[in-house]
Design a protein around this motif. Structure first.
Motif, short mmCIF file in Angstrom:
data_model
loop_
_atom_site.label_atom_id
_atom_site.label_comp_id
_atom_site.label_asym_id
_atom_site.label_seq_id
_atom_site.Cartn_x
_atom_site.Cartn_y
_atom_site.Cartn_z
N GLY A 162 1.00 -1.12 -0.07
CA GLY A 162 0.08 0.00 -0.07
C GLY A 162 0.90 1.05 -0.01
N ILE A 163 0.43 2.21 -0.89
CA ILE A 163 1.21 3.56 -0.62
C ILE A 163 0.10 4.62 -0.87
CG2 ILE A 163 1.50 3.51 -3.17
CD1 ILE A 163 4.70 4.47 -2.70
N ALA A 164 0.25 5.82 -0.69
CA ALA A 164 -0.49 7.05 -0.59
C ALA A 164 -0.18 7.73 -1.58
CB ALA A 164 -0.56 7.66 0.97
N TYR A 165 0.83 7.87 -2.36
CA TYR A 165 1.49 8.74 -3.20
C TYR A 165 0.73 8.36 -4.71
CZ TYR A 165 4.73 9.98 0.03
OH TYR A 165 5.56 10.31 1.40
N ASP A 186 6.22 4.37 -9.05
CA ASP A 186 6.43 3.17 -9.79
C ASP A 186 5.46 1.92 -9.50
OD1 ASP A 186 8.47 4.53 -10.81
OD2 ASP A 186 9.78 3.71 -9.34
N GLU A 187 4.85 1.40 -10.52
CA GLU A 187 3.86 0.24 -10.38
C GLU A 187 4.70 -0.91 -10.11
OE1 GLU A 187 1.21 -0.10 -13.50
OE2 GLU A 187 0.25 1.59 -13.16
N LYS A 188 4.13 -1.97 -9.11
CA LYS A 188 4.68 -3.09 -8.73
C LYS A 188 3.75 -4.28 -8.95
CE LYS A 188 7.78 -1.15 -5.21
NZ LYS A 188 8.35 -1.22 -3.89
N GLN A 189 4.20 -5.37 -9.32
CA GLN A 189 3.77 -6.53 -9.57
C GLN A 189 3.97 -7.66 -8.37
OE1 GLN A 189 4.03 -8.02 -13.45
NE2 GLN A 189 3.10 -6.61 -14.40
N PHE A 190 3.02 -8.19 -8.00
CA PHE A 190 3.06 -9.12 -6.97
C PHE A 190 2.21 -10.38 -7.03
CE2 PHE A 190 0.70 -5.69 -5.25
CZ PHE A 190 -0.24 -6.04 -4.69
N LYS A 191 2.49 -11.51 -6.79
CA LYS A 191 1.46 -12.61 -6.69
C LYS A 191 0.47 -12.49 -5.59
CE LYS A 191 3.25 -16.52 -8.19
NZ LYS A 191 4.02 -17.69 -8.23
#
Length: 234
Positions: free
Chosen positions: A216-219, A223-228
């Motif tokens: 989670g990030i409020a900005y 940068d977009e991140k991918q995770f499983k």
């Protein structure tokens, strides 16, 4: 002559987590406010686990076992379960009930008189001789070193599991406050709905909370991140 042996405890009885602090030991309990019991009722039925172990059982039990949070929106919703939770945590703090003197419990600013009584009665039943309630924004301000007695006002925003407390503090008191029954639990629910509606994947509360904490990030500009993510196809 015996005053030194009695213990005074501070408790942050939160919807998501409960923290207990002792003046001479520091933090002695920091566990999820979760209880697991059999036969669908915490009153008179066998308690299986409380805290961390109970949270691990969420979403993984059969019908004969219930896993609940006794607190909702920062206050006790299930009195019997809440009392059992407080007693268990005090026991884990290694404080015998006959040595427990005073307890200070943090509460949301929007708490009702009935909800206050439920917390006080639970703490007294757990062995405390005296129970004092302090509004959570005031406790938070003192904890981070805000000069609550100064002439300059300070705004405190305390986002918990069940409530978000907002208060303006000045000259040792709360000038204005508002308690929103909207906090991090709703963030978990939003993540669960998003995964279901977007990816047709059913996930549990623990998975949603893990996503919130780790990703989670409020900005807006990040940068977009991918995770499983593991769940059940909907």
């Amino acid at each position: 002559m015996f005053s030194g042996i009695f213990k005074n405890l501070g408790m942050d009885l939160g919807t998501a987590n409960t923290i207990i602090y002792a003046y001479d030991k520091g933090y002695i309990v920091n566990e999820p406010s979760v209880i697991a019991f059999k036969n669908g009722n915490s009153n008179g039925y066998k308690i299986l686990s409380i805290g961390i172990e109970a949270k691990k059982m969420m979403g993984k039990t059969g019908r004969e076992i219930k896993v609940i949070r006794p607190l909702a929106d920062g206050v006790i919703a299930d009195f019997a379960a809440g009392e059992a939770l407080i007693k268990s945590f005090i026991k884990r703090a290694n404080v015998p009930s006959f040595l427990l003197n005073r307890m200070i419990v943090g509460v949301p600013t929007g708490i009702t008189s009935v909800e206050k009584k439920a917390i006080i009665d639970s703490a007294l039943s757990a062995g405390a001789r005296k129970v004092y309630l302090v509004y959570e924004p005031m406790a938070a301000a003192i904890g981070v070193g805000v000069d609550i007695l100064g002439q300059h006002a300070n705004m405190i925003v305390d986002i918990g599991g069940g409530t978000t407390d907002i208060a303006v503090i000045n000259y040792g008191g709360i000038v204005v406050d508002n308690a929103l029954r909207l906090a991090s639990d709703e963030m978990n629910d939003a993540i669960i709905r998003y995964m279901k509606n977007t990816y047709y994947l059913d996930i549990g509360e623990l998975t949603a909370e893990k996503i919130k904490i780790e990703h989670g990030i409020a900005y807006k500009d990040c940068d977009e991140k991918q995770f499983k993510v593991t769940g059940i196809d909907h």
